[in-house]
Design a protein around this motif. Sequence first.
Motif: not given
Length: 213
Positions: A133-141
């Motif tokens: 949940s606290d990971g980078s949104e850019r990386g997760k996308s």
Amino acid sequence: MTRGGHNKRPEEPERRCIATGETRPKAGLIRFVVGPDDMVVPDLLGKLPGRGIYVAANRAAIATAIKKGLFSRAARKPVTVPDGLLDLLERSYVDRVTHLIAMARKAGQAVAGYEKVKDWLMKDQAKVLIQASDGSERGKSKLRPPREEGRFIECLTGDELGLAFGRENVIHGALASGGLASRVVEEAQKLTAMRVVQDNDGGKARRKGTKTR
């Protein structure tokens, strides 16, 4: 967790939630029993002896049951609700979800790390995508979950996910198909609901360290 809810399975037993009054499959409820000392005890595995009291597996419903004294009404006698029950349930579901993921990892049914998860997704080997949940949104996308509903989990922090995989911190994980994956999804749905609170306007707000979609 993706939008949707608990899908009713064939011939799955149903119970009535004391907070909402709705009848729903047991998979979407938390069972409680009253101990010998008249203390309300959560029965996450559904195996404790005694008459079950059921509440929808979300923070708002349980908070309502506590505030309105619905546990005593359902038990037909005065009972005691332990202090900090909501936080206790949240921690318990964190333990449940991380334990099940760890079991899947040991059985070779789970992997962690961007490249391994990407490989499983490309080969259609991953049936569930897990991201911190606290990971980078850019990386997760950069990773797309399987198309089916309920195939995305985002209710654990990187540290919590790391515990499941025996590492310091994990952002990306995946589960293969099987009974363990189904159990992780079911318990993660409950954890997600336990980590969502109502804001002052009655809408949904995220607790620290969690994100919902």
